[in-house]
Design a protein around this motif. Structure first.
Motif, PDB file in Angstrom:
ATOM      1  N   PRO A  81       0.020  12.872  -5.289  1.00 46.63           N
ATOM      2  CA  PRO A  81       1.212  11.559  -5.035  1.00 46.63           C
ATOM      3  C   PRO A  81       1.655  12.099  -3.753  1.00 46.63           C
ATOM      4  O   PRO A  81       1.804  11.461  -2.527  1.00 46.63           O
ATOM      5  N   ALA A  82       1.133  13.768  -3.340  1.00 48.94           N
ATOM      6  CA  ALA A  82       1.668  13.721  -1.842  1.00 48.94           C
ATOM      7  C   ALA A  82       0.975  13.177  -0.564  1.00 48.94           C
ATOM      8  O   ALA A  82       0.975  12.609   0.465  1.00 48.94           O
ATOM      9  N   VAL A  83      -0.208  12.872  -1.644  1.00 46.83           N
ATOM     10  CA  VAL A  83      -1.494  12.355  -0.357  1.00 46.83           C
ATOM     11  C   VAL A  83      -1.063  10.357   0.050  1.00 46.83           C
ATOM     12  O   VAL A  83      -1.152  10.309   0.772  1.00 46.83           O
ATOM     13  N   VAL A  84      -0.420  10.362  -1.097  1.00 47.53           N
ATOM     14  CA  VAL A  84      -0.144   8.946  -1.289  1.00 47.53           C
ATOM     15  C   VAL A  84       0.526   8.131  -0.653  1.00 47.53           C
ATOM     16  O   VAL A  84       1.416   7.211   0.252  1.00 47.53           O
ATOM     17  N   ALA A  85       2.290   9.329  -0.385  1.00 45.54           N
ATOM     18  CA  ALA A  85       2.971   9.245   0.332  1.00 45.54           C
ATOM     19  C   ALA A  85       2.925   9.187   2.083  1.00 45.54           C
ATOM     20  O   ALA A  85       3.287   7.832   2.220  1.00 45.54           O
ATOM     21  N   GLN A  86       1.807  10.040   2.259  1.00 55.06           N
ATOM     22  CA  GLN A  86       1.472   9.767   3.403  1.00 55.06           C
ATOM     23  C   GLN A  86       1.320   8.715   3.743  1.00 55.06           C
ATOM     24  O   GLN A  86       1.114   7.727   5.508  1.00 55.06           O
ATOM     25  N   LYS A  87      -0.017   8.007   2.979  1.00 53.86           N
ATOM     26  CA  LYS A  87      -0.777   6.758   3.524  1.00 53.86           C
ATOM     27  C   LYS A  87       0.289   5.183   3.187  1.00 53.86           C
ATOM     28  O   LYS A  87       0.166   4.856   4.698  1.00 53.86           O
ATOM     29  N   ALA A  88       0.784   5.590   2.320  1.00 52.29           N
ATOM     30  CA  ALA A  88       1.453   4.518   2.859  1.00 52.29           C
ATOM     31  C   ALA A  88       2.802   4.491   3.827  1.00 52.29           C
ATOM     32  O   ALA A  88       2.996   3.397   4.294  1.00 52.29           O
ATOM     33  N   ALA A  89       3.865   5.457   4.298  1.00 52.55           N
ATOM     34  CA  ALA A  89       4.103   5.608   5.222  1.00 52.55           C
ATOM     35  C   ALA A  89       3.221   4.835   6.111  1.00 52.55           C
ATOM     36  O   ALA A  89       4.004   4.775   7.287  1.00 52.55           O
ATOM     37  N   THR A  90       2.344   5.094   6.277  1.00 55.34           N
ATOM     38  CA  THR A  90       1.056   5.186   7.945  1.00 55.34           C
ATOM     39  C   THR A  90       1.298   3.737   7.981  1.00 55.34           C
ATOM     40  O   THR A  90       1.257   3.484   8.657  1.00 55.34           O
ATOM     41  N   LEU A  91       0.742   3.584   6.489  1.00 51.77           N
ATOM     42  CA  LEU A  91       1.013   2.024   6.604  1.00 51.77           C
ATOM     43  C   LEU A  91       1.784   0.975   6.835  1.00 51.77           C
ATOM     44  O   LEU A  91       1.950   0.023   7.741  1.00 51.77           O
ATOM     45  N   SER A  92       2.613   1.268   6.545  1.00 51.60           N
ATOM     46  CA  SER A  92       4.934   1.008   7.016  1.00 51.60           C
ATOM     47  C   SER A  92       4.614   0.337   8.657  1.00 51.60           C
ATOM     48  O   SER A  92       5.126  -0.108   8.598  1.00 51.60           O
ATOM     49  N   LEU A  93       4.276   1.657   8.710  1.00 52.63           N
ATOM     50  CA  LEU A  93       3.985   2.232  10.686  1.00 52.63           C
ATOM     51  C   LEU A  93       3.338   0.345  11.459  1.00 52.63           C
ATOM     52  O   LEU A  93       3.352   0.272  12.281  1.00 52.63           O
ATOM     53  N   LEU A  94       1.938   1.059  10.704  1.00 52.53           N
ATOM     54  CA  LEU A  94       0.987   0.233  11.351  1.00 52.53           C
ATOM     55  C   LEU A  94       1.275  -1.352  10.754  1.00 52.53           C
ATOM     56  O   LEU A  94       0.701  -2.125  11.996  1.00 52.53           O
ATOM     57  N   SER A  95       2.177  -2.346  10.015  1.00 53.42           N
ATOM     58  CA  SER A  95       2.517  -2.699   9.461  1.00 53.42           C
ATOM     59  C   SER A  95       3.476  -3.743   9.865  1.00 53.42           C
ATOM     60  O   SER A  95       4.020  -4.567  10.211  1.00 53.42           O
ATOM     61  N   ASP A  96       4.645  -2.698  10.569  1.00 52.34           N
ATOM     62  CA  ASP A  96       5.448  -3.424  11.436  1.00 52.34           C
ATOM     63  C   ASP A  96       6.386  -3.180  10.214  1.00 52.34           C
ATOM     64  O   ASP A  96       7.592  -4.145   9.926  1.00 52.34           O
ATOM     65  N   GLY A  97       6.218  -3.013   8.875  1.00 54.66           N
ATOM     66  CA  GLY A  97       7.405  -2.758   7.730  1.00 54.66           C
ATOM     67  C   GLY A  97       6.956  -3.765   6.809  1.00 54.66           C
ATOM     68  O   GLY A  97       7.127  -3.817   6.165  1.00 54.66           O
ATOM     69  N   ARG A  98       5.828  -4.140   6.770  1.00 56.84           N
ATOM     70  CA  ARG A  98       5.173  -5.564   6.012  1.00 56.84           C
ATOM     71  C   ARG A  98       4.698  -5.155   4.691  1.00 56.84           C
ATOM     72  O   ARG A  98       4.577  -5.928   4.113  1.00 56.84           O
ATOM     73  N   PHE A  99       5.197  -3.205   4.993  1.00 55.99           N
ATOM     74  CA  PHE A  99       4.009  -3.174   3.619  1.00 55.99           C
ATOM     75  C   PHE A  99       5.125  -2.671   2.212  1.00 55.99           C
ATOM     76  O   PHE A  99       6.295  -2.372   2.879  1.00 55.99           O
ATOM     77  N   LEU A 100       4.056  -3.276   0.941  1.00 52.52           N
ATOM     78  CA  LEU A 100       5.166  -2.516  -0.232  1.00 52.52           C
ATOM     79  C   LEU A 100       4.416  -1.819  -0.818  1.00 52.52           C
ATOM     80  O   LEU A 100       2.766  -2.127  -1.097  1.00 52.52           O
ATOM     81  N   LEU A 101       4.385  -0.443  -1.009  1.00 52.05           N
ATOM     82  CA  LEU A 101       3.953   0.329  -2.123  1.00 52.05           C
ATOM     83  C   LEU A 101       3.273  -0.430  -3.352  1.00 52.05           C
ATOM     84  O   LEU A 101       4.649   0.277  -4.293  1.00 52.05           O
TER      85      LEU A 101
END
Length: 324
Positions: A81-101
């Motif tokens: 889960p620690a890795v999932v959290a990091q991936k999700a945060a990065t993807l949210s930034l790359l997508s300008d907040g368009r990402f839902l985990l």
């Protein structure tokens, strides 16, 4: 207003093709795109399984308006889960907040590759609850140390976090999972157009404002017989139901479990052929049940581009008109 999405089906297409499909899906007017997260296809005939997180990072850069989501990622075995959290945060930034985990308890098909065995369902649900709690803690950007029943986190911090809270959806089914995960999830993910599930979810959340996200396979094609053949070849695993699908370990297992599924069985459960009105009729049960977001899965890679070029735009018009 009902939102309609496009599914990046990693089990049936390669990574470059999927990025291209996502670009076209946004241009055509899909509201969002969801990506499966698999280590293996369901059946050998599907033939693909690229890494969903690399794919979504590329899609985030190739698109600008379409929301993105995992449908779904399991944070209990293949990913810590620690890795999932990091991936999700990065993807949210790359997508300008368009990402839902989107999170779920996973399938043996994808998780057994770590060689740790496959836990029983009750344990998987316990693990998912703990994992989702850890992910929520880490997404605050604060330092987290955790020692639970299944996971340890030692002085971990996500250094690049989105300014706005990253939304989390969790896949649920029965009453027990609804009660367990409603406090941890912002949004509901489920596969059956069951109005009772939606109603109970809203009651538990004390509001109707959360998104209720579903998914439905279709097999569009100009020739109905060929569309049925394609759906049977690549999607007959769908009929096993989640109790079966979550526990089988390999594509060979799914081939064996689905060997007696007939073409007519598939055609009864998946709309096949060129009739867009028939597809609308199949999708209708989801918005009538209260779903706010419905992702379409066009079965097979062979006609994926043709579906996007010829059928997707008029189908979206029909769906939006019918769902008003």
């Amino acid at each position: 207003m009902t939102r309609f999405g496009y599914t990046l089906m990693t089990e049936q297409s390669g990574p470059k093709e999927l990025v291209s499909y996502a670009v076209d899906a946004e241009r055509i007017g899909f509201d969002f795109a969801v990506s499966s997260d698999h280590y293996s296809p369901w059946l050998v005939s599907q033939g693909h399984a690229p890494y969903a997180w690399t794919l979504l990072g590329a899609v985030a850069q190739a698109t600008t308006t379409m929301d993105l989501a995992t449908y779904v990622t399991s944070p209990i075995q293949r990913y810590h889960p620690a890795v999932v959290a990091q991936k999700a945060a990065t993807l949210s930034l790359l997508s300008d907040g368009r990402f839902l985990l989107g999170l779920g308890s996973g399938e043996n098909l994808n998780e057994h590759v770590t060689g740790e065995g496959w836990p029983p369902i009750d344990q998987r649900q316990d693990m998912l609850e703990e994992a989702a709690t850890i992910i929520r803690e880490l997404l605050t950007g604060e330092l987290v140390t955790w020692e639970g029943s299944y996971f340890r986190v030692d002085s971990a911090r996500i250094w690049d976090t989105p300014t706005e809270p990253l939304p989390i959806g969790i896949a649920v089914s029965g009453d027990k999972s609804l009660e367990r995960f409603a406090p941890l999830a912002d949004h509901l993910i489920t596969t059956e157009p069951d109005a009772e599930i939606i109603s109970k979810w809203d009651d538990l959340k004390g509001s109707t404002s959360s998104r209720k996200i579903g998914q439905i396979p279709i097999s569009w094609g100009p020739d109905r017989d060929e569309a049925i053949e394609r759906a049977h070849d690549q999607f007959r695993w769908f009929g096993g139901g989640w109790a079966v699908n979550s526990d089988l370990p390999t594509p060979a297992g799914f081939a064996g479990a689905s060997q007696f599924v007939r073409k007519e069985d598939v055609a009864e459960s998946i709309p096949c052929g060129p009739d867009l009105d028939a597809i609308v009729e199949s999708v209708k049960s989801f918005w009538e049940a209260g779903f706010t977001d419905i992702a379409l899965v066009q079965v097979g890679d062979a006609l994926q581009q043709q579906f996007l070029d010829e059928a997707a735009a008029p189908l979206l018009d029909l769906l939006r008109d019918a769902a008003k």
